[in-house]
Design an enzyme around this catalytic site. Sequence first.
Site, PDB file in Angstrom:
ATOM      1  N   PHE A 135      -7.235  -3.808   4.897  1.00 51.94           N
ATOM      2  CA  PHE A 135      -6.975  -2.695   5.982  1.00 51.94           C
ATOM      3  C   PHE A 135      -7.236  -1.500   5.225  1.00 51.94           C
ATOM      4  O   PHE A 135      -6.922  -1.094   3.997  1.00 51.94           O
ATOM      5  CB  PHE A 135      -5.321  -2.685   6.226  1.00 51.94           C
ATOM      6  CG  PHE A 135      -5.041  -1.567   7.296  1.00 51.94           C
ATOM      7  CD1 PHE A 135      -5.396  -1.899   8.517  1.00 51.94           C
ATOM      8  CD2 PHE A 135      -4.529  -0.335   6.940  1.00 51.94           C
ATOM      9  CE1 PHE A 135      -5.214  -0.830   9.390  1.00 51.94           C
ATOM     10  CE2 PHE A 135      -4.338   0.679   7.624  1.00 51.94           C
ATOM     11  CZ  PHE A 135      -4.639   0.569   8.950  1.00 51.94           C
ATOM     12  N   ASP A 220      -9.410   0.843  -2.724  1.00 50.44           N
ATOM     13  CA  ASP A 220      -8.379   1.623  -1.986  1.00 50.44           C
ATOM     14  C   ASP A 220      -7.174   1.329  -2.330  1.00 50.44           C
ATOM     15  O   ASP A 220      -6.537   0.279  -2.348  1.00 50.44           O
ATOM     16  CB  ASP A 220      -8.375   0.768  -0.516  1.00 50.44           C
ATOM     17  CG  ASP A 220      -7.766   1.379   0.799  1.00 50.44           C
ATOM     18  OD1 ASP A 220      -6.741   2.063   0.228  1.00 50.44           O
ATOM     19  OD2 ASP A 220      -7.839   1.192   1.572  1.00 50.44           O
ATOM     20  N   LYS A 249      -1.095   7.935   1.415  1.00 49.80           N
ATOM     21  CA  LYS A 249       0.661   7.449   1.470  1.00 49.80           C
ATOM     22  C   LYS A 249       1.470   8.298   0.606  1.00 49.80           C
ATOM     23  O   LYS A 249       1.824   9.339   1.087  1.00 49.80           O
ATOM     24  CB  LYS A 249       0.622   6.255   1.362  1.00 49.80           C
ATOM     25  CG  LYS A 249       0.298   5.233   2.553  1.00 49.80           C
ATOM     26  CD  LYS A 249       0.684   3.925   2.589  1.00 49.80           C
ATOM     27  CE  LYS A 249       0.337   3.109   4.143  1.00 49.80           C
ATOM     28  NZ  LYS A 249      -0.938   2.747   4.488  1.00 49.80           N
TER      29      LYS A 249
HETATM   30  C1  LIG Z   1      -2.126   2.796   5.331  1.00 49.53           C
HETATM   31  C2  LIG Z   1      -3.185   2.618   4.662  1.00 49.53           C
HETATM   32  C3  LIG Z   1      -4.511   3.071   4.875  1.00 49.53           C
HETATM   33  C4  LIG Z   1      -4.701   4.060   5.978  1.00 49.53           C
HETATM   34  O1  LIG Z   1      -3.874   5.253   5.786  1.00 49.53           O
HETATM   35  P1  LIG Z   1      -3.697   6.315   6.966  1.00 49.53           P
HETATM   36  O2  LIG Z   1      -3.107   7.423   6.222  1.00 49.53           O
HETATM   37  O3  LIG Z   1      -2.880   5.576   7.800  1.00 49.53           O
HETATM   38  O4  LIG Z   1      -4.975   6.709   7.417  1.00 49.53           O
HETATM   39  C5  LIG Z   1      -5.696   2.712   4.425  1.00 49.53           C
HETATM   40  N1  LIG Z   1      -5.644   1.981   3.478  1.00 49.53           N
HETATM   41  C6  LIG Z   1      -4.703   1.240   3.009  1.00 49.53           C
HETATM   42  C7  LIG Z   1      -4.600   0.076   2.061  1.00 49.53           C
HETATM   43  C8  LIG Z   1      -3.402   1.432   3.684  1.00 49.53           C
HETATM   44  O5  LIG Z   1      -2.308   0.744   3.154  1.00 49.53           O
END
Ligand SMILES: *Cc1c(COP(=O)(O)O)cnc(C)c1O
Length: 398
Positions: A135, A220, A249
């Site tokens: 994700f 990420d 986050k």
């Molecule tokens: C939550 C998340 C995102 C997206 O972050 P947003 O602030 O909602 O755009 C991207 N990568 C990972 C691994 C995430 O957990």
Amino acid sequence: MDIKITADQHIANTYARFPLALVKGQGCTVWDDQGKSYVDFVAGIAVCNLGHAHPALVETISAQAKTLWHVSNLYYTQPQTELAAWLTEHSFADRVFFGNSGAEANEAAIKLARKYFKDNGTPERFRIVSMKQSFHGRTMATLSATGQEKVRKGYDPILEGFDFVPFNDIEDLSCAIGPATCAVMLEPVQGEGGIVVPGKEYLAQVRRLCDEAGCLLIFDEVQTGIGRTGKLFAYEHFGIAPDILTSAKALGNGLPIGAMLATQKVAASFVPGAHASTFGGTPLVTAVALKTLKILTEEGILDQVEEKGSYLRQQLEKLKSKHPIIQEVRGLGLLVGARLNTAGAPIVKECMARGYLINCVQDNILRFIPPLIISKEEIDGMIQCLDEVIKKEQSSDR
Ligand SMILES: *Cc1c(COP(=O)(O)O)cnc(C)c1O
């Protein structure tokens, strides 16, 4: 005004919300509009790592609000500068680009990876190998990088140039990297994909493959970063470093901020005009982010994450030995999952009724991502609640 009814009339219907309106938070507890309290093992989805309404952060945001909220990135500001300096001092990176979310941080990473090869005479290298069940966000580029059909469905044509391989499988990755690959992009531990921790050697092998192929490695760490796994960034567990890392986050403990970190060599392609964000790194948000990082690292909180996480996992393992419904307990630090042989939603709902907020991903994996300041007593309370809820669920199943 009834919050729930009015919200359902006027807010875009993109969230399947619980019938719960939260009005207040303090530490690891939140309260609803009826005055009922809940111990928060969701923390805004791994965001409020220092809990709610942390007094020092309240003080920092208040002082900065009286001083300077926002100016354009046409000008220098001290909080943004200090935050960038702190992040580069405490990581592999030399440069930081600030945005407002995880998706934006990943957008920046994807753009930079492509531009780096354009600038260096190999424009044919633009493909990114990403992971199944990954994700990376909800913008067009980041959903194109996301290996989950449910996130991409309905948005064709998606962006070209993404290839997917199974996470934690080095052979498949090796085959997928080709002469057009500019980067491999992955979460060191998959979050939304179900708290999937790779084998010990996997990330070092990925690093080696990238080096051999001459492509970049993007981590990420939007969910795994800022202490969640017991290190400031999860890559530190694995004895290697990426070329580009994204954070968001928990970075602002609840204020919207995203950051893309990169080495000097790669970041050199981000020249004036190459990328921008109006709100990126605003003084209000970066002042709070800097304070968040200082509290996390200087007040012993980060040092306790591993211990608290293994305590939580141990207690879940005990439940597992009592309740066959729990098939597997997994995680790193306080990013913890329990895989069930049944749907998690009824359990989440019943825990909520009993004053504990937990979360479920991939339909059957309970996710525990409390503030990092969670106490042993709060963990014990949640475990006891879960024990009772599972007992009740199973007896009603028979
Ligand atoms: C939550 C998340 C995102 C997206 O972050 P947003 O602030 O909602 O755009 C991207 N990568 C990972 C691994 C995430 O957990």
